[in-house]
Structures are given as C-alpha cells and as structure tokens.
Design an enzyme around this catalytic site. Structure first.
Site, PDB file in Angstrom:
ATOM      1  N   LYS A  77       0.807  -1.220  -0.157  1.00 45.08           N
ATOM      2  CA  LYS A  77      -0.104  -0.042   0.002  1.00 45.08           C
ATOM      3  C   LYS A  77       0.777   1.318   0.015  1.00 45.08           C
ATOM      4  O   LYS A  77       0.362   2.358  -0.337  1.00 45.08           O
ATOM      5  CB  LYS A  77      -0.950  -0.005   1.325  1.00 45.08           C
ATOM      6  CG  LYS A  77      -2.017  -1.109   0.856  1.00 45.08           C
ATOM      7  CD  LYS A  77      -3.122  -1.227   2.124  1.00 45.08           C
ATOM      8  CE  LYS A  77      -4.011  -2.112   1.857  1.00 45.08           C
ATOM      9  NZ  LYS A  77      -3.614  -3.546   1.962  1.00 45.08           N
TER      10      LYS A  77
HETATM   11  C1  LIG Z   1      -4.333  -4.599   1.460  1.00 40.54           C
HETATM   12  C2  LIG Z   1      -3.758  -5.803   1.447  1.00 40.54           C
HETATM   13  C3  LIG Z   1      -3.997  -6.943   0.310  1.00 40.54           C
HETATM   14  C4  LIG Z   1      -5.231  -6.760  -0.501  1.00 40.54           C
HETATM   15  O1  LIG Z   1      -5.165  -6.099  -1.462  1.00 40.54           O
HETATM   16  P1  LIG Z   1      -6.569  -5.443  -2.250  1.00 40.54           P
HETATM   17  O2  LIG Z   1      -6.281  -4.450  -3.138  1.00 40.54           O
HETATM   18  O3  LIG Z   1      -7.442  -5.163  -1.259  1.00 40.54           O
HETATM   19  O4  LIG Z   1      -6.919  -6.876  -3.010  1.00 40.54           O
HETATM   20  C5  LIG Z   1      -3.130  -7.933   0.212  1.00 40.54           C
HETATM   21  N1  LIG Z   1      -2.184  -8.175   1.187  1.00 40.54           N
HETATM   22  C6  LIG Z   1      -1.945  -7.114   1.878  1.00 40.54           C
HETATM   23  C7  LIG Z   1      -0.349  -7.409   2.845  1.00 40.54           C
HETATM   24  C8  LIG Z   1      -2.361  -6.071   2.041  1.00 40.54           C
HETATM   25  O5  LIG Z   1      -2.207  -4.990   2.949  1.00 40.54           O
END
Ligand SMILES: *Cc1c(COP(=O)(O)O)cnc(C)c1O
Length: 468
Positions: A112
């Site tokens: 993210k």
């Molecule tokens: C947010 C997150 C996901 C999921 O990603 P999406 O875009 O919501 O499908 C997977 N792995 C980690 C470590 C995350 O922080």
C-alpha cells in the site's frame, strides 16, 4: 481525461476532482472514460527506465494535463525516496517460470506504500494549489492506516484521523501508526470491530454538514489515484522480464480487488498479460464466484492474512462495469440485488468472459503455513501469509511453458511475525528503519463507539491545531 462513475448517476470529473472525491456521489467508483494505449514499440522503448521514470510515462495520460510533467516527476521521485531497494519493486526467480515481485520495500512494509506515498503528495499539491485544506478520515484493519499516516504526516494541507479497532490489529501494525508523532496525525482506537470503525467513517461522511465544514476526504482503496499508481509495477515487472515479447500471468493475494484490478487496467493499456490468478484466504467469495458464477456472501472469518479478511470486494465493481459494457444503471441494479439478497449472478456470458481472464484459488490457514515453510525450504524466500497465498495460488495455475508467472508479495514477513515463526521457526526481523519500533512512545486516543463523541473529538482536535 474524463472520469465516469460505474453507476452512471454522478457528474463526470477531471483528475483533480476524482482524486479528492474518492467515492462518486451515486455510490459508484470512478474509472477513466477510456484506457490510454501503449503500443508494443512504446513498451519496448521503456526498457532500461528506472521505476520512477517509467511511473511518470505510465501515469501522465491519466492526469489529463492537470499537473505539469516536471512537477509530477518531482512528486514521483520524492514518493520513492524512503524505499529500501533501488529497484523499488525487485523481482526474484523462485521456479523455472515463476517469479515474485517484492512490493514491501516502502516505509510501512506493505504494497500500500506504493500508491499511498504518491497519493499523499498529490493531495497536498492539489489542495495547496486551490488554497484549501482537507481532513482525511479513514478506518483500518492494519496496513492501510499506517501507509496513509506515513504518506500524510507533516503535510501542511492535511489533517489525518485514522480509526482502528482497539486490540484487534497486530502490535507491529498498531505501533507503525501510533508512534508517528506528527502534529497532523491523530490515531483513534475504537472500542469495537473493524466493521464498527468502517460504519463510524461512513456515518461521519454521511453527515453532510460535518463533511462540508471540515472538507472530509478519503484515501481508501476505492480512490482512483491509488489504482493508477499500482498499474506502474505491473508494467515495471513485466518489462523487466521481457514484455512485450513475453506473456505473463499474475498471481495476486486479493481482498478489496484493488491490486488485481490495477493489473487488469495494465492489460487494457496494452501490456501482454494472459491471465490473473486471484488468491483468497478462507474468505473466498471471489474464488467461489469464479468457480460457480454466483457471488454469495458469507460471514467474515479471521485468518492469518487479516488484510484479506473481506467479503465485499469494492473494486470488483470496476470490473463489472466493463463486463456490463459500461452500462452503470445495469451495474447499480445487479449490486442492489446483491445487497438485498446477499447473492447474485451476472449472467452466463459475463461469467465466462471473466473466467477467461481470472482464476480463483482458496488457500486455507493450514495451507498458508505449510506453503510458507515449503517455499522457504525450496527457495530461501521468507514470505508473509498474504504473499504466500499469492505464490501458492500462482503455483496451482497451469500455463504454457514460455509464459512467465509473477506472484505479487504484498507484505514484508516481519509485519506478520507470529504466523511466519509458527510456520518456519524463524523470527523475521524488522528492517533497520523500524528496528526500534517497540521502544518508541505510542500516542493514541481511545474512544467508545459513539458518533456524537467522535464528531466532538475530531472538532476539538481541529480547533487545537488551528490555535497552535
Ligand atoms: C491490502 C492488502 C491486500 C489486499 O489488497 P486488495 O487491493 O485489497 O485486493 C493483500 N495483502 C496485503 C499485505 C495487504 O495489505
């Protein structure tokens, strides 16, 4: 570049307004009116660019002239200065035609950071240009909160309030939020569940007086700019491994469908991707949908991969929009049926068209743990539970021998040390900048699950900040 809502009931917007709006006023999500196209020759000409140089090339068409290229370049450069690998998204081979892309080299150790570091800067830039300030309010089950705080800390035009469920995020996740001592960062531990936190945020946004008075804004994964910034690492990893002259399958551990949808966008823009493998944990609504054609809600169960403990994948609506030939009224109708009956089918033809591009795999807690151990023993790569689900799902998918599979590793193993240690006996160490995380002082306000008190709390903090 114009952006349109997936429910066809909100005004079309330009980039800046889409950035600040987040959700469309008709409840839909914004998507670009058309996909920018890159030819094979253009993609070939991108070989050798740095991650940041490529990022500017890929994202400029989406800005529609809103930001001069030199300003945007500077913002992109600045966004990736805190990453601890010069490749930004390094790739590693773990099998004959299987690779992983490590998307955990940012300041908070989850993928993210890749979009949010840029989104915080974009917010600040656009707000300052307009002479405005915004109050970002968000709920988090862990990773989003720290990535958002890290990208917004100390930015003049932003106050940020992040609400997490008290006692229900991991120690590492909580400390990554509460040990940031910038004046514009406000952490709230709510007495309740993650759903309570999300409802609280929804209610704050639903109070239009409050929303307008404090210029509330959101950076959750429905924000278009986040998707835009995630498209970059699909181009980056594929071009590094021979695109456009090779074909690719991406395996993506999925919750809200934002990450894998960015890959779909890259494919629409001309990248040679054959298919996506959607990895889910025991919250497997997407896997069941791709298998059966019926999307059916089930209760959320806690797993070893908490950032994927989700039943309603908001960004799936963006994919549906294309499969309904961009008929937003039809999308709205299908989603209403889902809301009312907790179950919906989108029609045989659409399901089959989606099956051609997506495959789903469900990976249980036990399989996740044995996967972490097997992958470590075979390759030396220590994976967190989310990343392991991506790799395990990718391993299940049969492809032609010359197709390259890339699994996205979405978090650093040290972010989820308990599961990793249980699986392998190895305690993953936090990278150097976070090594003293457990010695830092925490700053957090505890609040009951009460809308009135929350409103007063936020107003009081904003008053204090104005006075300071
Ligand atoms: C947010 C997150 C996901 C999921 O990603 P999406 O875009 O919501 O499908 C997977 N792995 C980690 C470590 C995350 O922080």
């Amino acid at each position: 570049m114009k952006y349109i809502s997936t429910r066809s009931g909100a005004p079309d917007l330009e980039f800046e307004d889409v950035l600040l709006a987040g959700l469309a006023r008709d409840g839909g999500l914004y998507v670009p009116e058309s996909w920018p196209q890159f030819s094979e020759n253009q993609i070939r000409s991108f070989r050798g660019l740095s991650y940041q140089e490529l990022a500017v090339k890929i994202m400029m068409p989406f800005l529609g002239g809103a930001i001069p290229e030199t300003d945007f370049q500077a913002m992109v450069e600045d966004s990736y200065t805190q990453f601890d690998d010069p490749a930004i998204a390094p790739i590693k081979q773990i099998g004959t035609n299987m690779w992983i892309a490590e998307l955990f080299h940012g300041p908070t150790l989850a993928f993210k950071d890749y979009p949010l570091q840029l989104v915080g800067r974009l917010f600040d830039y656009v707000l300052k240009k307009r002479g405005e300030r915004a109050t970002i309010v968000g709920a988090t089950s862990g990773d989003t909160g720290s990535a958002a705080i890290e990208s917004c800390r100390d930015r003049d035009a932003i106050e940020i309030f992040i609400i997490h469920p008290k006692g229900r995020v991991s120690d590492v996740q909580r400390r990554q939020m509460t040990t940031v001592h910038s004046g514009n960062v406000h952490n709230i531990a709510l007495d309740g569940t993650f759903d309570d936190c999300q409802d609280m945020v929804k209610n704050l946004f639903g109070d239009s007086d409050f929303r307008d008075a404090h210029n509330l804004s959101a950076v959750n994964s429905i924000n278009w700019a986040r998707i835009m910034a995630q498209i970059v690492y699909y181009f980056w990893t594929a071009i590094s491994l021979g695109a456009p002259d090779r074909k690719f399958v991406y395996a993506v551990p999925t919750g809200n469908f934002g990450n894998v949808y960015a890959g779909y966008a890259a494919k629409q823009m001309g990248l040679s991707i054959e298919k996506f493998v959607v990895g889910s944990n025991e919250n497997d609504i997407l896997t069941r949908f791709f298998d059966t054609g019926r999307m059916k809600m089930a209760p959320v169960v806690p797993t070893l991969s908490p950032s994927m403990d989700i039943q309603i994948s908001s960004n799936f609506e963006r994919l549906l929009f294309d499969h309904y030939d961009r008929d937003g009224k039809a999308v709205a109708k299908a989603l209403e049926e889902f809301r009312n009956h907790k179950s919906v089918e989108f029609g045989q033809g659409r399901w089959q068209a989606m099956q051609e591009q997506f495959e789903g795999y469900r990976v249980s807690n036990e399989e996740t743990k044995s996967g972490i151990k097997n992958i470590y023993d075979a390759t030396g790569e220590l994976l967190d539970p989310h990343s392991a689900i991506g790799v395990i799902a990718g391993q299940q998918c049969d492809v032609a021998p010359d197709t390259i599979k890339i699994a996205l590793a979405t978090a650093h193993p040290a972010k989820f040390p308990t599961a990793v240690e249980e699986a392998t006996g190895i305690h993953p160490e936090l990278p150097a900048p976070l090594a003293n995380l457990f010695e830092r002082e925490e700053r957090v306000d505890e609040m009951p699950n009460d809308l009135d008190q929350m409103r007063r709390f936020i107003e009081q903090k904003l008053e204090e900040r104005k006075a300071a």
